[in-house]
Motif scaffolding. Structure first.
Motif, PDB file in Angstrom:
ATOM      1  N   ALA A  75      -4.182  10.203 -28.097  1.00 36.52           N
ATOM      2  CA  ALA A  75      -4.171   8.861 -28.680  1.00 36.52           C
ATOM      3  C   ALA A  75      -5.567   8.461 -29.149  1.00 36.52           C
ATOM      4  CB  ALA A  75      -3.665   7.855 -27.653  1.00 36.52           C
ATOM      5  N   SER A  76      -5.626   7.649 -30.198  1.00 32.28           N
ATOM      6  CA  SER A  76      -6.919   7.101 -30.625  1.00 32.28           C
ATOM      7  C   SER A  76      -7.326   5.935 -29.726  1.00 32.28           C
ATOM      8  CB  SER A  76      -6.851   6.642 -32.084  1.00 32.28           C
ATOM      9  OG  SER A  76      -5.867   5.625 -32.245  1.00 32.28           O
ATOM     10  N   ARG A  77      -6.324   5.276 -29.138  1.00 31.96           N
ATOM     11  CA  ARG A  77      -6.565   4.234 -28.145  1.00 31.96           C
ATOM     12  C   ARG A  77      -5.381   4.202 -27.196  1.00 31.96           C
ATOM     13  NH1 ARG A  77      -6.500  -2.400 -28.840  1.00 31.96           N
ATOM     14  NH2 ARG A  77      -7.461  -2.894 -26.829  1.00 31.96           N
ATOM     15  N   TYR A  78      -5.689   4.108 -25.909  1.00 35.68           N
ATOM     16  CA  TYR A  78      -4.629   4.031 -24.910  1.00 35.68           C
ATOM     17  C   TYR A  78      -4.944   2.864 -23.987  1.00 35.68           C
ATOM     18  CZ  TYR A  78      -1.832   4.956 -20.752  1.00 35.68           C
ATOM     19  OH  TYR A  78      -0.971   4.822 -19.692  1.00 35.68           O
ATOM     20  N   VAL A  79      -3.959   1.971 -23.801  1.00 35.77           N
ATOM     21  CA  VAL A  79      -4.104   0.810 -22.927  1.00 35.77           C
ATOM     22  C   VAL A  79      -2.916   0.760 -21.978  1.00 35.77           C
ATOM     23  CG1 VAL A  79      -4.350  -1.700 -22.781  1.00 35.77           C
ATOM     24  CG2 VAL A  79      -5.282  -0.471 -24.762  1.00 35.77           C
ATOM     25  N   GLY A  80      -3.192   0.603 -20.689  1.00 38.06           N
ATOM     26  CA  GLY A  80      -2.137   0.438 -19.704  1.00 38.06           C
ATOM     27  C   GLY A  80      -2.222  -0.929 -19.060  1.00 38.06           C
ATOM     28  N   ILE A  81      -1.086  -1.593 -18.895  1.00 40.28           N
ATOM     29  CA  ILE A  81      -1.068  -2.874 -18.189  1.00 40.28           C
ATOM     30  C   ILE A  81      -0.026  -2.824 -17.080  1.00 40.28           C
ATOM     31  CG2 ILE A  81      -1.801  -4.134 -20.253  1.00 40.28           C
ATOM     32  CD1 ILE A  81       1.052  -5.288 -20.406  1.00 40.28           C
ATOM     33  N   ASP A  82      -0.276  -3.597 -16.044  1.00 35.92           N
ATOM     34  CA  ASP A  82       0.676  -3.704 -14.941  1.00 35.92           C
ATOM     35  C   ASP A  82       0.521  -5.056 -14.277  1.00 35.92           C
ATOM     36  OD1 ASP A  82       2.464  -1.392 -13.394  1.00 35.92           O
ATOM     37  OD2 ASP A  82       1.995  -3.134 -12.153  1.00 35.92           O
ATOM     38  N   TYR A  83       1.631  -5.563 -13.792  1.00 38.00           N
ATOM     39  CA  TYR A  83       1.677  -6.862 -13.123  1.00 38.00           C
ATOM     40  C   TYR A  83       0.992  -6.814 -11.760  1.00 38.00           C
ATOM     41  CZ  TYR A  83       4.067 -11.198 -11.583  1.00 38.00           C
ATOM     42  OH  TYR A  83       4.370 -12.456 -11.142  1.00 38.00           O
ATOM     43  N   ALA A  84       1.007  -5.629 -11.124  1.00 34.35           N
ATOM     44  CA  ALA A  84       0.490  -5.470  -9.762  1.00 34.35           C
ATOM     45  C   ALA A  84      -0.980  -5.050  -9.794  1.00 34.35           C
ATOM     46  CB  ALA A  84       1.312  -4.445  -8.998  1.00 34.35           C
ATOM     47  N   SER A  85      -1.830  -5.830  -9.182  1.00 37.34           N
ATOM     48  CA  SER A  85      -3.274  -5.561  -9.198  1.00 37.34           C
ATOM     49  C   SER A  85      -3.610  -4.235  -8.531  1.00 37.34           C
ATOM     50  CB  SER A  85      -4.027  -6.696  -8.504  1.00 37.34           C
ATOM     51  OG  SER A  85      -3.593  -6.850  -7.154  1.00 37.34           O
ATOM     52  N   GLU A  86      -2.886  -3.869  -7.469  1.00 32.57           N
ATOM     53  CA  GLU A  86      -3.178  -2.620  -6.778  1.00 32.57           C
ATOM     54  C   GLU A  86      -2.880  -1.411  -7.660  1.00 32.57           C
ATOM     55  OE1 GLU A  86      -4.764  -2.248  -3.873  1.00 32.57           O
ATOM     56  OE2 GLU A  86      -4.994  -4.424  -4.048  1.00 32.57           O
ATOM     57  N   MET A  87      -1.850  -1.493  -8.480  1.00 32.89           N
ATOM     58  CA  MET A  87      -1.550  -0.409  -9.413  1.00 32.89           C
ATOM     59  C   MET A  87      -2.667  -0.266 -10.444  1.00 32.89           C
ATOM     60  SD  MET A  87       1.363   0.973  -8.530  1.00 32.89           S
ATOM     61  CE  MET A  87       2.916   0.608  -7.689  1.00 32.89           C
ATOM     62  N   VAL A  88      -3.146  -1.389 -10.946  1.00 33.30           N
ATOM     63  CA  VAL A  88      -4.241  -1.361 -11.923  1.00 33.30           C
ATOM     64  C   VAL A  88      -5.490  -0.757 -11.298  1.00 33.30           C
ATOM     65  CG1 VAL A  88      -5.747  -2.793 -13.360  1.00 33.30           C
ATOM     66  CG2 VAL A  88      -3.305  -3.314 -13.203  1.00 33.30           C
ATOM     67  N   ASN A  89      -5.774  -1.111 -10.043  1.00 34.49           N
ATOM     68  CA  ASN A  89      -6.939  -0.545  -9.362  1.00 34.49           C
ATOM     69  C   ASN A  89      -6.830   0.972  -9.236  1.00 34.49           C
ATOM     70  OD1 ASN A  89      -8.055  -3.089  -9.029  1.00 34.49           O
ATOM     71  ND2 ASN A  89      -7.188  -3.383  -6.981  1.00 34.49           N
ATOM     72  N   PRO A  96       0.800  -1.231   0.000  1.00 28.33           N
ATOM     73  CA  PRO A  96       0.000   0.000   0.000  1.00 28.33           C
ATOM     74  C   PRO A  96       0.834   1.284   0.000  1.00 28.33           C
ATOM     75  CG  PRO A  96      -0.929  -1.590   1.525  1.00 28.33           C
ATOM     76  CD  PRO A  96       0.376  -2.160   1.053  1.00 28.33           C
ATOM     77  N   ALA A  97       1.955   1.291   0.722  1.00 24.47           N
ATOM     78  CA  ALA A  97       2.796   2.491   0.762  1.00 24.47           C
ATOM     79  C   ALA A  97       3.421   2.759  -0.602  1.00 24.47           C
ATOM     80  CB  ALA A  97       3.880   2.331   1.826  1.00 24.47           C
ATOM     81  N   ILE A  98       3.859   1.711  -1.275  1.00 25.32           N
ATOM     82  CA  ILE A  98       4.458   1.874  -2.605  1.00 25.32           C
ATOM     83  C   ILE A  98       3.393   2.284  -3.612  1.00 25.32           C
ATOM     84  CG2 ILE A  98       5.717   0.708  -4.459  1.00 25.32           C
ATOM     85  CD1 ILE A  98       7.340   1.238  -1.900  1.00 25.32           C
ATOM     86  N   THR A  99       2.231   1.670  -3.519  1.00 26.64           N
ATOM     87  CA  THR A  99       1.128   2.033  -4.412  1.00 26.64           C
ATOM     88  C   THR A  99       0.751   3.501  -4.244  1.00 26.64           C
ATOM     89  OG1 THR A  99       0.255  -0.233  -4.292  1.00 26.64           O
ATOM     90  CG2 THR A  99      -1.241   1.484  -5.079  1.00 26.64           C
ATOM     91  N   ALA A 100       0.677   3.961  -2.991  1.00 27.54           N
ATOM     92  CA  ALA A 100       0.336   5.363  -2.724  1.00 27.54           C
ATOM     93  C   ALA A 100       1.400   6.298  -3.276  1.00 27.54           C
ATOM     94  CB  ALA A 100       0.173   5.580  -1.220  1.00 27.54           C
ATOM     95  N   TYR A 101       2.661   5.893  -3.188  1.00 31.07           N
ATOM     96  CA  TYR A 101       3.761   6.694  -3.730  1.00 31.07           C
ATOM     97  C   TYR A 101       3.607   6.867  -5.236  1.00 31.07           C
ATOM     98  CZ  TYR A 101       8.496   7.687  -5.403  1.00 31.07           C
ATOM     99  OH  TYR A 101       9.580   8.209  -6.055  1.00 31.07           O
TER     100      TYR A 101
END
Length: 272
Positions: A67-81, A19-24
């Motif tokens: 962008a006409s389309r923008y997609v972001g992916i991340d391995y960490a579920s909390e970052m995606v949230n 959580p601390a890293i996600t908040a950062y």
């Protein structure tokens, strides 16, 4: 390497879901001057962009706005949230950089991997899988833009300071100006001493490691995570083997001139 791949992946995931890293990462909204230069040069309006390792969405607003389309992916579920909460208008997926199977061949005009995401892919085979996948989902002529650690960065550069005198210094009189000059001199000496000390510590930490001498390998980064480092020559040679054409590189310390012993990491631009 000292740590098995599965153990490393678990440590990375645990770190970024903290959580601390996600908040950062959630608080970050800047784009570096180096990124501004490369993004504005190589990403034209109307392109379809894949942002791998999107973190807390630091680059989302800048990249997605035209962008006409923008997609972001991340391995960490909390970052995606975090990203989905902040930017519900764009697409975000929980996915590894080694698995782009949800995207068809030639889906994107540009792939961005900032914050040295490629360096987190341990062991080498994972980086190679990622490069093959990036080549697959990029359209012909598309750009891959990523940053990566420099193993020979052992000199800490002193922060630049303004040369303009403080407004009150002009009215201090001779004695006051002399005192101000002494203080400025002491401050300069202290910053130089700190710079030399930090450089010595970095040289002791990295200068005796194999990647410094060979130009490529794994070392613990400042967060104590196993990280891949390589010199520009090594990076260019590997990307070329995977079908990419080298376009340019730029030190993250732009607009200052980059130097092999000073620049912490480089941004690279390759074309499919």
């Amino acid at each position: 390497m000292a740590m098995p791949a599965q153990q490393h992946a678990k440590k990375i995931l645990s770190y970024y879901n903290n959580p601390a890293i996600t908040a950062y990462y959630d608080r970050q909204h800047y784009i570096t001057r180096c990124e501004q230069l490369l993004f504005s040069t190589y990403i034209k309006p109307g392109k379809q962009i894949l942002d791998i390792g999107v973190g807390g969405g630091r680059t989302s607003e800048y990249l997605a706005r035209n962008a006409s389309r923008y997609v972001g992916i991340d391995y960490a579920s909390e970052m995606v949230n975090v990203c989905r909460r902040k930017y519900p208008q764009w697409e975000y997926f929980e996915s590894s950089a080694t698995d782009l199977s949800r995207f068809q061949k030639g889906s994107f005009d540009v792939i961005v991997m900032s914050y040295n995401i490629l360096d987190d892919l341990v062991p080498d085979e994972n980086r190679w899988i990622c490069l093959r996948e990036c080549h697959r989902v990029l359209r012909a002529g598309g750009f891959l833009i990523f940053s990566s650690h420099n193993p020979r960065s052992i000199i800490v550069r002193r922060e630049s300071e303004g040369t303009k005198p403080h407004p009150t210094a002009l009215s201090l009189g001779l004695f006051g100006r002399a005192s101000a000059s002494i203080c400025k001199g002491l401050h300069y000496a202290a910053t130089v001493f700190a710079q030399v000390g930090a450089s010595m510590l970095r040289a002791l930490r990295y200068g005796f490691k194999r990647p410094f001498w060979t130009g490529e390998g794994y070392m613990l980064d400042r967060e104590n995570l196993m990280t891949h480092y390589w010199t520009p020559g090594k990076a260019i040679a590997e990307l070329t083997r995977y079908g990419f054409r080298f376009i340019t590189l730029q030190g993250d310390d732009y607009p200052r001139a980059s130097h092999p012993l000073v620049t912490d990491w480089y941004y690279y631009v390759f074309q499919r």
